[in-house]
Motif scaffolding. Structure first.
Motif, PDB file in Angstrom:
ATOM      1  N   GLU A 138       0.823  -1.211   0.000  1.00 60.28           N
ATOM      2  CA  GLU A 138       0.000   0.000   0.000  1.00 60.28           C
ATOM      3  C   GLU A 138       0.856   1.259   0.000  1.00 60.28           C
ATOM      4  N   LYS A 139       1.911   1.274   0.831  1.00 54.46           N
ATOM      5  CA  LYS A 139       2.794   2.449   0.890  1.00 54.46           C
ATOM      6  C   LYS A 139       3.534   2.651  -0.435  1.00 54.46           C
ATOM      7  N   SER A 140       4.087   1.564  -0.958  1.00 56.62           N
ATOM      8  CA  SER A 140       4.878   1.691  -2.183  1.00 56.62           C
ATOM      9  C   SER A 140       4.000   2.064  -3.372  1.00 56.62           C
ATOM     10  N   LEU A 141       2.805   1.499  -3.458  1.00 48.36           N
ATOM     11  CA  LEU A 141       1.903   1.867  -4.555  1.00 48.36           C
ATOM     12  C   LEU A 141       1.480   3.329  -4.460  1.00 48.36           C
ATOM     13  N   ALA A 142       1.263   3.816  -3.241  1.00 46.03           N
ATOM     14  CA  ALA A 142       0.916   5.232  -3.062  1.00 46.03           C
ATOM     15  C   ALA A 142       2.065   6.118  -3.565  1.00 46.03           C
ATOM     16  N   ASP A 143       3.297   5.705  -3.268  1.00 47.18           N
ATOM     17  CA  ASP A 143       4.457   6.472  -3.739  1.00 47.18           C
ATOM     18  C   ASP A 143       4.604   6.396  -5.257  1.00 47.18           C
ATOM     19  N   VAL A 144       4.328   5.251  -5.834  1.00 47.50           N
ATOM     20  CA  VAL A 144       4.402   5.100  -7.293  1.00 47.50           C
ATOM     21  C   VAL A 144       3.360   6.001  -7.953  1.00 47.50           C
ATOM     22  N   ILE A 145       2.154   6.013  -7.411  1.00 45.64           N
ATOM     23  CA  ILE A 145       1.093   6.866  -7.972  1.00 45.64           C
ATOM     24  C   ILE A 145       1.476   8.342  -7.845  1.00 45.64           C
ATOM     25  N   GLU A 146       2.061   8.713  -6.718  1.00 44.41           N
ATOM     26  CA  GLU A 146       2.516  10.094  -6.539  1.00 44.41           C
ATOM     27  C   GLU A 146       3.591  10.454  -7.570  1.00 44.41           C
ATOM     28  N   LEU A 147       4.509   9.539  -7.814  1.00 41.64           N
ATOM     29  CA  LEU A 147       5.545   9.751  -8.837  1.00 41.64           C
ATOM     30  C   LEU A 147       4.919   9.919 -10.216  1.00 41.64           C
ATOM     31  N   GLU A 148       3.950   9.066 -10.539  1.00 42.71           N
ATOM     32  CA  GLU A 148       3.277   9.176 -11.826  1.00 42.71           C
ATOM     33  C   GLU A 148       2.540  10.507 -11.948  1.00 42.71           C
ATOM     34  N   GLU A 149       1.914  10.941 -10.853  1.00 41.49           N
ATOM     35  CA  GLU A 149       1.234  12.241 -10.856  1.00 41.49           C
ATOM     36  C   GLU A 149       2.228  13.363 -11.175  1.00 41.49           C
ATOM     37  N   LEU A 150       3.411  13.292 -10.573  1.00 37.86           N
ATOM     38  CA  LEU A 150       4.432  14.305 -10.832  1.00 37.86           C
ATOM     39  C   LEU A 150       4.897  14.269 -12.281  1.00 37.86           C
ATOM     40  N   MET A 151       5.069  13.074 -12.811  1.00 41.84           N
ATOM     41  CA  MET A 151       5.534  12.966 -14.201  1.00 41.84           C
ATOM     42  C   MET A 151       4.529  13.537 -15.188  1.00 41.84           C
ATOM     43  N   PHE A 152       3.255  13.430 -14.866  1.00 41.60           N
ATOM     44  CA  PHE A 152       2.220  13.906 -15.781  1.00 41.60           C
ATOM     45  C   PHE A 152       1.595  15.222 -15.308  1.00 41.60           C
ATOM     46  N   ALA A 153       2.281  15.926 -14.421  1.00 39.84           N
ATOM     47  CA  ALA A 153       1.756  17.173 -13.862  1.00 39.84           C
ATOM     48  C   ALA A 153       1.560  18.252 -14.927  1.00 39.84           C
ATOM     49  N   SER A 154       2.310  18.177 -16.015  1.00 41.72           N
ATOM     50  CA  SER A 154       2.169  19.196 -17.064  1.00 41.72           C
ATOM     51  C   SER A 154       0.892  19.008 -17.887  1.00 41.72           C
ATOM     52  N   LEU A 155       0.205  17.895 -17.685  1.00 44.39           N
ATOM     53  CA  LEU A 155      -1.060  17.654 -18.383  1.00 44.39           C
ATOM     54  C   LEU A 155      -2.225  17.928 -17.438  1.00 44.39           C
ATOM     55  N   ASN A 156      -3.175  18.728 -17.894  1.00 47.03           N
ATOM     56  CA  ASN A 156      -4.361  18.949 -17.073  1.00 47.03           C
ATOM     57  C   ASN A 156      -5.299  17.744 -17.218  1.00 47.03           C
ATOM     58  N   THR A 157      -6.385  17.755 -16.495  1.00 50.63           N
ATOM     59  CA  THR A 157      -7.317  16.623 -16.496  1.00 50.63           C
ATOM     60  C   THR A 157      -7.833  16.316 -17.894  1.00 50.63           C
ATOM     61  N   GLU A 158      -8.148  17.352 -18.656  1.00 51.52           N
ATOM     62  CA  GLU A 158      -8.645  17.156 -20.017  1.00 51.52           C
ATOM     63  C   GLU A 158      -7.574  16.523 -20.909  1.00 51.52           C
ATOM     64  N   ASP A 159      -6.333  17.005 -20.789  1.00 53.49           N
ATOM     65  CA  ASP A 159      -5.225  16.434 -21.567  1.00 53.49           C
ATOM     66  C   ASP A 159      -5.016  14.956 -21.218  1.00 53.49           C
TER      67      ASP A 159
END
Length: 172
Positions: A138-159
């Motif tokens: 659970e902890k590691s998956l939460a961190d992976v999702i956070e990393l993915e969020e950061l990688m795709f931060a330049s895209l808004n929800t619509e993008d």
């Protein structure tokens, strides 16, 4: 760094800007089709994402992507008390028998899994996710999702929705 091989030519790019420059200049050594504008950035993104996840897992949890995959597969077997046979695990994950054994030994040493007697087959042991394994998953998956969020931060929800729809369109 991204390395691409076509027709025995190996081309290495340090970053996405270099790749884009070669594609924009119609570099014949790189790609003879405009599909390179799609596939090469996707390959580069995939390689970058997997490398960042691997680094995160190793540095924070001393765990590999393969180990995380095993924990997640066991977690998905919650109807079976988070327990699967090694055979079912390596079939789900496309691991070799030897590769699975190596991963399971490491996970058992960390106490993320238990090996249980298999009453249906005395020659094998079942693999069960422990409470510690569930917590680290659970902890590691939460961190992976956070990393993915950061990688795709330049895209808004619509993008993100548009990109997702395009990717699934190709997958169909």
């Amino acid at each position: 760094m991204f390395t691409y091989k076509e027709n025995k030519t190996i081309i290495t790019f340090m970053n996405a800007n270099e790749l884009k420059l070669h594609l924009d200049n119609k570099d014949e050594n790189l790609c003879t089709s405009d599909i390179g504008y799609v596939t090469l950035p996707m390959l580069m993104l995939s390689e970058k994402l997997l490398a960042k996840i691997a680094t995160l897992l190793e540095e924070k949890y001393s765990m590999s992507n393969s180990q995380l995959d095993v924990l997640a597969s066991l977690h998905s077997a919650n109807e079976e008390n988070y327990t699967l046979s090694p055979t079912k695990l390596y079939e789900r994950l496309f691991f070799s028998s030897g590769g699975m054994t190596k991963v399971l030994k490491k996970l058992e040493k960390k106490e993320f899994i238990n090996r249980l007697d298999n009453i249906e087959d005395k020659r094998s042991k079942l693999v069960q996710l422990t409470q510690t394994g569930r917590e680290i998953l659970e902890k590691s998956l939460a961190d992976v999702i956070e990393l993915e969020e950061l990688m795709f931060a330049s895209l808004n929800t619509e993008d993100r929705k548009y990109l997702s729809s395009l990717l699934f369109k190709v997958l169909e």
